[in-house]
Motif scaffolding. Structure first.
Motif, PDB file in Angstrom:
ATOM      1  N   LEU A 143      23.968  21.580 -43.026  1.00 33.29           N
ATOM      2  CA  LEU A 143      22.661  21.836 -42.418  1.00 33.29           C
ATOM      3  C   LEU A 143      21.589  22.089 -43.477  1.00 33.29           C
ATOM      4  N   VAL A 144      21.975  22.658 -44.617  1.00 31.80           N
ATOM      5  CA  VAL A 144      21.021  22.817 -45.722  1.00 31.80           C
ATOM      6  C   VAL A 144      20.533  21.447 -46.189  1.00 31.80           C
ATOM      7  N   VAL A 145      21.468  20.505 -46.305  1.00 32.20           N
ATOM      8  CA  VAL A 145      21.085  19.145 -46.701  1.00 32.20           C
ATOM      9  C   VAL A 145      20.077  18.577 -45.704  1.00 32.20           C
ATOM     10  N   LEU A 146      20.328  18.776 -44.416  1.00 29.58           N
ATOM     11  CA  LEU A 146      19.430  18.240 -43.395  1.00 29.58           C
ATOM     12  C   LEU A 146      18.070  18.929 -43.403  1.00 29.58           C
ATOM     13  N   ASP A 147      18.021  20.166 -43.878  1.00 33.74           N
ATOM     14  CA  ASP A 147      16.722  20.825 -44.028  1.00 33.74           C
ATOM     15  C   ASP A 147      15.855  20.083 -45.043  1.00 33.74           C
ATOM     16  N   TYR A 148      16.487  19.545 -46.076  1.00 35.61           N
ATOM     17  CA  TYR A 148      15.766  18.801 -47.110  1.00 35.61           C
ATOM     18  C   TYR A 148      15.609  17.317 -46.758  1.00 35.61           C
ATOM     19  N   ASP A 149      16.591  16.764 -46.075  1.00 35.17           N
ATOM     20  CA  ASP A 149      16.609  15.316 -45.843  1.00 35.17           C
ATOM     21  C   ASP A 149      17.132  15.033 -44.437  1.00 35.17           C
ATOM     22  N   ARG A 150      16.225  14.712 -43.518  1.00 33.82           N
ATOM     23  CA  ARG A 150      16.617  14.429 -42.134  1.00 33.82           C
ATOM     24  C   ARG A 150      17.189  13.024 -41.978  1.00 33.82           C
ATOM     25  N   ASN A 151      17.263  12.265 -43.055  1.00 39.55           N
ATOM     26  CA  ASN A 151      17.807  10.908 -42.992  1.00 39.55           C
ATOM     27  C   ASN A 151      19.158  10.788 -43.696  1.00 39.55           C
ATOM     28  N   SER A 152      19.831  11.907 -43.872  1.00 39.46           N
ATOM     29  CA  SER A 152      21.140  11.880 -44.523  1.00 39.46           C
ATOM     30  C   SER A 152      22.235  11.642 -43.487  1.00 39.46           C
ATOM     31  N   ALA A 153      22.694  10.398 -43.386  1.00 38.65           N
ATOM     32  CA  ALA A 153      23.762  10.080 -42.440  1.00 38.65           C
ATOM     33  C   ALA A 153      25.029  10.858 -42.767  1.00 38.65           C
ATOM     34  N   ALA A 154      25.288  11.058 -44.055  1.00 43.64           N
ATOM     35  CA  ALA A 154      26.492  11.784 -44.471  1.00 43.64           C
ATOM     36  C   ALA A 154      26.439  13.241 -44.018  1.00 43.64           C
ATOM     37  N   ALA A 155      25.282  13.883 -44.149  1.00 48.89           N
ATOM     38  CA  ALA A 155      25.162  15.291 -43.743  1.00 48.89           C
ATOM     39  C   ALA A 155      25.349  15.440 -42.236  1.00 48.89           C
ATOM     40  N   TYR A 156      24.775  14.517 -41.461  1.00 50.88           N
ATOM     41  CA  TYR A 156      24.986  14.554 -40.010  1.00 50.88           C
ATOM     42  C   TYR A 156      26.480  14.407 -39.693  1.00 50.88           C
ATOM     43  N   TYR A 157      27.138  13.513 -40.413  1.00 52.56           N
ATOM     44  CA  TYR A 157      28.550  13.277 -40.129  1.00 52.56           C
ATOM     45  C   TYR A 157      29.398  14.506 -40.447  1.00 52.56           C
ATOM     46  N   VAL A 158      29.185  15.084 -41.618  1.00 53.41           N
ATOM     47  CA  VAL A 158      29.963  16.270 -41.999  1.00 53.41           C
ATOM     48  C   VAL A 158      29.702  17.409 -41.015  1.00 53.41           C
ATOM     49  N   ALA A 159      28.442  17.576 -40.622  1.00 48.70           N
ATOM     50  CA  ALA A 159      28.125  18.611 -39.629  1.00 48.70           C
ATOM     51  C   ALA A 159      28.826  18.319 -38.304  1.00 48.70           C
ATOM     52  N   GLY A 160      28.873  17.043 -37.899  1.00 49.69           N
ATOM     53  CA  GLY A 160      29.562  16.672 -36.665  1.00 49.69           C
ATOM     54  C   GLY A 160      31.049  16.981 -36.731  1.00 49.69           C
ATOM     55  N   SER A 179      23.955  10.101 -37.144  1.00 51.52           N
ATOM     56  CA  SER A 179      24.685   9.543 -38.281  1.00 51.52           C
ATOM     57  C   SER A 179      24.996   8.069 -38.038  1.00 51.52           C
ATOM     58  N   ARG A 180      25.458   7.756 -36.832  1.00 51.41           N
ATOM     59  CA  ARG A 180      25.744   6.362 -36.471  1.00 51.41           C
ATOM     60  C   ARG A 180      24.477   5.518 -36.472  1.00 51.41           C
ATOM     61  N   ASP A 181      23.385   6.081 -35.963  1.00 53.23           N
ATOM     62  CA  ASP A 181      22.133   5.324 -35.904  1.00 53.23           C
ATOM     63  C   ASP A 181      21.594   5.024 -37.300  1.00 53.23           C
ATOM     64  N   LEU A 182      21.749   5.987 -38.206  1.00 54.13           N
ATOM     65  CA  LEU A 182      21.256   5.791 -39.568  1.00 54.13           C
ATOM     66  C   LEU A 182      22.114   4.812 -40.358  1.00 54.13           C
ATOM     67  N   ASP A 183      23.413   4.816 -40.087  1.00 54.79           N
ATOM     68  CA  ASP A 183      24.329   3.900 -40.778  1.00 54.79           C
ATOM     69  C   ASP A 183      25.421   3.476 -39.798  1.00 54.79           C
ATOM     70  N   PRO A 184      25.236   2.352 -39.134  1.00 51.55           N
ATOM     71  CA  PRO A 184      26.201   1.918 -38.103  1.00 51.55           C
ATOM     72  C   PRO A 184      27.406   1.163 -38.662  1.00 51.55           C
ATOM     73  N   CYS A 267      35.884   9.013 -45.053  1.00 50.81           N
ATOM     74  CA  CYS A 267      35.122   7.768 -45.089  1.00 50.81           C
ATOM     75  C   CYS A 267      34.129   7.870 -46.240  1.00 50.81           C
ATOM     76  N   ALA A 268      33.216   6.940 -46.309  1.00 46.66           N
ATOM     77  CA  ALA A 268      32.213   6.965 -47.377  1.00 46.66           C
ATOM     78  C   ALA A 268      31.386   8.242 -47.334  1.00 46.66           C
ATOM     79  N   HIS A 269      31.195   8.797 -46.146  1.00 43.73           N
ATOM     80  CA  HIS A 269      30.379  10.018 -46.019  1.00 43.73           C
ATOM     81  C   HIS A 269      31.057  11.248 -46.587  1.00 43.73           C
ATOM     82  N   THR A 270      32.363  11.235 -46.686  1.00 42.97           N
ATOM     83  CA  THR A 270      33.072  12.414 -47.199  1.00 42.97           C
ATOM     84  C   THR A 270      33.440  12.275 -48.672  1.00 42.97           C
TER      85      THR A 270
END
Length: 275
Positions: A143-160, A179-184, A267-270
């Motif tokens: 969530l800290v990453v998402l505070d800085y970057d709302r377009n981080s597909a990896a951060a959304y995935y890890v949070a999920g 996360s899926r929408d940003l990188d399908p 996956c690539a996000h981790t």
């Protein structure tokens, strides 16, 4: 008698002249002292003004010297801090790649302390915590990453993934979808999204997500089986049977032992980010 009177008058006249002279001298002396006092006061004001101006100039010079020293110190220390940051990140990444998350965590923690605004450090730490089974800590840094970057597909995935492990399924869906929408292109994202929908008993949505994962990775080791279960509960037995048959065919090719659910998060996000 006349002579005496004239003499007395002369003496009186001389006395008046002397008195006048003395008065004139006294007045000149007083005027001189007054002018001297005035002149001295003006000079004092000028001296104090000069001293004050000199003090301000010296203070400004001193401040500039302090700034120069601070800049010089920062310019010398910044490369050293950056080198240490890179060392910590690379060493931590090596440990994480070797599945030694417990050794990676303190290194990434130090990297975050050195550069609190670096999203790559927070993301690496989040992934290390996730790999170590510490979902709450993983979620916090994602969530800290998402505070800085709302377009981080990896951060959304890890949070999920962290929400999913914590049994927070609605929150997991809310993270997997962006996360899926940003990188399908990442099959694991759709697969984990399907799991979250299935836990919420949203079986049709789960089936759609599993089918997305299969379209990206046709031989996904568990997506076909998960799809068959969702289809059964969605009232589609024929489609479910086809999915289970495909799953059996994939199992026949894979002779290894079944993996834990956490393995399918990878996956690539981790993957740890290089600095």
């Amino acid at each position: 008698s006349v002579a005496r009177s004239g003499h007395n008058a002369h003496e009186m006249s001389s006395d008046r002249v002397c008195a006048a002279r003395r008065a004139s001298i006294a007045l000149r002396h007083m005027s001189s002292r007054t002018n001297l006092w005035l002149r001295t006061s003006a000079e004092r004001a000028t001296v104090w003004s000069l001293l004050f101006h000199s003090f301000r100039v010296e203070a400004l010079v001193l401040a500039l010297l302090c700034v120069c020293l601070a800049v010089t110190s920062c310019s010398r220390s910044t490369p050293a801090k950056e080198d240490e940051f890179i060392r910590l990140m690379n060493t931590g990444r090596n440990y994480l790649d070797q599945n030694q998350a417990d050794k990676a965590i303190p290194l990434f923690t130090q990297a975050v302390a050195l550069a609190p605004s670096r999203t790559d450090a927070h993301l690496n730490l989040a992934n290390a915590f996730l790999a170590a089974g510490q979902a709450e800590s993983a979620l916090r840094h994602a969530l800290v990453v998402l505070d800085y970057d709302r377009n981080s597909a990896a951060a959304y995935y890890v949070a999920g993934c962290a929400h999913l492990r914590l049994g927070q399924f609605e929150e997991a869906v809310q993270m997997f979808q962006p996360s899926r929408d940003l990188d399908p292109t990442i099959a694991a994202v759709s697969y984990q999204l399907g799991r979250a929908h299935q836990e919420l008993q949203q079986f049709e949505d789960a089936a759609v997500a599993y089918q997305e994962a299969i379209s990206i990775e046709p031989d996904h080791p568990v997506a076909h089986y998960a799809l068959s279960q969702a289809l059964i509960r969605a009232g589609q037995p024929d489609a479910a049977q086809a999915a289970i048959e495909k799953h059996k065919a994939i199992l026949a090719k894979n002779t290894g032992a079944p993996a834990s659910p956490e393995v399918y998060e990878r996956c690539a996000h981790t993957q740890a980010r290089a600095p």
